[in-house]
Design a protein around this motif. Sequence first.
Motif, PDB file in Angstrom:
ATOM      1  N   PHE A 157      40.527  37.207  34.406  1.00  0.00           N
ATOM      2  CA  PHE A 157      39.918  37.462  35.710  1.00  0.00           C
ATOM      3  C   PHE A 157      38.441  37.104  35.666  1.00  0.00           C
ATOM      4  O   PHE A 157      37.816  37.067  34.605  1.00  0.00           O
ATOM      5  CB  PHE A 157      40.115  38.920  36.138  1.00  0.00           C
ATOM      6  N   TYR A 158      37.885  36.853  36.838  1.00  0.00           N
ATOM      7  CA  TYR A 158      36.498  36.396  36.960  1.00  0.00           C
ATOM      8  C   TYR A 158      35.586  37.554  37.334  1.00  0.00           C
ATOM      9  O   TYR A 158      35.909  38.370  38.195  1.00  0.00           O
ATOM     10  CB  TYR A 158      36.404  35.301  38.019  1.00  0.00           C
ATOM     11  N   VAL A 159      34.443  37.601  36.648  1.00  0.00           N
ATOM     12  CA  VAL A 159      33.408  38.599  36.953  1.00  0.00           C
ATOM     13  C   VAL A 159      32.164  37.844  37.434  1.00  0.00           C
ATOM     14  O   VAL A 159      31.525  37.139  36.647  1.00  0.00           O
ATOM     15  CB  VAL A 159      33.057  39.444  35.713  1.00  0.00           C
ATOM     16  N   GLY A 162      25.836  39.434  38.649  1.00  0.00           N
ATOM     17  CA  GLY A 162      25.354  40.621  39.342  1.00  0.00           C
ATOM     18  C   GLY A 162      26.251  41.830  39.219  1.00  0.00           C
ATOM     19  O   GLY A 162      25.833  42.944  39.536  1.00  0.00           O
ATOM     20  N   ILE A 163      27.486  41.635  38.761  1.00  0.00           N
ATOM     21  CA  ILE A 163      28.407  42.767  38.609  1.00  0.00           C
ATOM     22  C   ILE A 163      28.387  43.230  37.159  1.00  0.00           C
ATOM     23  O   ILE A 163      28.610  42.448  36.238  1.00  0.00           O
ATOM     24  CB  ILE A 163      29.827  42.390  39.051  1.00  0.00           C
ATOM     25  N   GLN A 164      28.125  44.511  36.974  1.00  0.00           N
ATOM     26  CA  GLN A 164      27.963  45.073  35.635  1.00  0.00           C
ATOM     27  C   GLN A 164      29.190  45.830  35.168  1.00  0.00           C
ATOM     28  O   GLN A 164      29.643  45.683  34.039  1.00  0.00           O
ATOM     29  CB  GLN A 164      26.743  45.997  35.617  1.00  0.00           C
ATOM     30  N   ARG A 206      25.018  35.722  34.946  1.00  0.00           N
ATOM     31  CA  ARG A 206      25.959  34.632  35.211  1.00  0.00           C
ATOM     32  C   ARG A 206      27.378  35.190  35.309  1.00  0.00           C
ATOM     33  O   ARG A 206      27.672  36.279  34.822  1.00  0.00           O
ATOM     34  CB  ARG A 206      25.889  33.596  34.096  1.00  0.00           C
ATOM     35  N   GLY A 207      28.261  34.402  35.922  1.00  0.00           N
ATOM     36  CA  GLY A 207      29.662  34.778  35.993  1.00  0.00           C
ATOM     37  C   GLY A 207      30.356  34.534  34.660  1.00  0.00           C
ATOM     38  O   GLY A 207      29.961  33.659  33.886  1.00  0.00           O
ATOM     39  N   GLU A 208      31.394  35.325  34.397  1.00  0.00           N
ATOM     40  CA  GLU A 208      32.136  35.223  33.145  1.00  0.00           C
ATOM     41  C   GLU A 208      33.630  35.427  33.391  1.00  0.00           C
ATOM     42  O   GLU A 208      34.024  36.063  34.367  1.00  0.00           O
ATOM     43  CB  GLU A 208      31.665  36.279  32.138  1.00  0.00           C
ATOM     44  N   VAL A 209      34.443  34.914  32.469  1.00  0.00           N
ATOM     45  CA  VAL A 209      35.884  35.142  32.494  1.00  0.00           C
ATOM     46  C   VAL A 209      36.239  36.174  31.427  1.00  0.00           C
ATOM     47  O   VAL A 209      36.000  35.954  30.233  1.00  0.00           O
ATOM     48  CB  VAL A 209      36.663  33.841  32.247  1.00  0.00           C
ATOM     49  N   TRP A 210      36.765  37.322  31.853  1.00  0.00           N
ATOM     50  CA  TRP A 210      37.239  38.372  30.970  1.00  0.00           C
ATOM     51  C   TRP A 210      38.768  38.360  30.996  1.00  0.00           C
ATOM     52  O   TRP A 210      39.371  37.611  31.759  1.00  0.00           O
ATOM     53  CB  TRP A 210      36.707  39.732  31.412  1.00  0.00           C
ATOM     54  N   ALA A 224      37.621  47.785  41.811  1.00  0.00           N
ATOM     55  CA  ALA A 224      36.423  47.327  42.511  1.00  0.00           C
ATOM     56  C   ALA A 224      35.203  47.494  41.591  1.00  0.00           C
ATOM     57  O   ALA A 224      35.199  48.377  40.726  1.00  0.00           O
ATOM     58  CB  ALA A 224      36.236  48.127  43.794  1.00  0.00           C
ATOM     59  N   PRO A 225      34.195  46.644  41.741  1.00  0.00           N
ATOM     60  CA  PRO A 225      34.011  45.652  42.808  1.00  0.00           C
ATOM     61  C   PRO A 225      34.627  44.293  42.528  1.00  0.00           C
ATOM     62  O   PRO A 225      34.347  43.331  43.246  1.00  0.00           O
ATOM     63  CB  PRO A 225      32.492  45.542  42.894  1.00  0.00           C
TER      64      PRO A 225
END
Length: 258
Positions: A157-159, A162-164, A206-210, A224-225
Motif C-alpha cells: 500500500f502507498y503512504v 505528510g502522513i506519519q 516523501r511517499g513510500e510503499v509499505w 485512516a488516513p
Amino acid sequence: AFDGEAFVRASAPLPPDRAFQTRPLDLGALKPLGAQGKRAGEGLRVRRQFEFLQWARAGQTLSIAFTNRPVHRYAGPRYSGPLKVAVWAPSRTVVAEFGIPFDGGTNFVLDARETGIYRFEIDARMQTAGVVSGAPGHGLAAAESLYLFGCSGRLYFYVPAGIQDIRIEAAGATFALLDPDGNPVDSVVNHEGSKILHAVRPDVSRGEVWSVRFTGTTYLRVGAPLAPVLSTDPANVLAWEPAEGAGPREAAGGNETD
C-alpha cells in the motif's frame, strides 16, 4: 475467585486502537504509481464479497484473469454455480457482467472507454476468488475486512508524503507490518483474534510503499488516513493524494471467523 471486571479493565484496547477508522474510498484520487506493472496475484484467495480495482486509460485493452477455487463441493447452484462479477466504469455505470466457473477460471478483456478506475464487484460467496493482472495501478479494496482464505503472501500500500501514522487492522494467526525496506516494524506470531499493527514514520517528506505479510486465513483493513487499497506488487500500487474533506469513517463491527 476470578475478578472479571479487573481483567476487562486491564485488557481494554488502547484509545488509538479503539478509535480505529477507515477512510472512504475516493476512486478519483487513485493513480498508478509506476508506468510498468507486474503480473501478480497468483495464489491469493479472497472469500465473500470484495472489490478489485484496476486503473485503465481510455482506448487501452487489458486482460485480467479470474479464478474460482472451491472451499465446499456440495451439490446445488449455491455452491457450484459461477461466481458473479459486475464491472463498473469510472462514470459509475455497469459496463459488463460475467461469471467465474466453479473450480475454474476465465479471462476478462477490459476494453476501456474511459480513463480512471474500473471497479470489479465480486461475490465469492463461501468459495474463493482470485484475480491476476499485469497492468499497473490495481489493488483490492480494504475499507471493509478483506477476507483472505487459506493462503499466504504479501500485499502493498502507498503512504503519501505528510502522513506519519500507519495503522492496519489484522485478524488471523501470523502477520507483520513491513517498512519500505521489508523490515518488520510490528508483528504477531500464532495470535488469536485481531490486532492493530502500528508504525510511525520518522521521515514524512516523501511517499513510500509499505506492506503487510500474512500467513494463513487473515482479515485485513487499512486504517485512516491511508487510502484503503492493497496491491499485489510494488509495481502495481495505486498511489493517491488525500482529497479535501474526505474524512475517515468509523470502523464496522468485529470480524467473523469460520
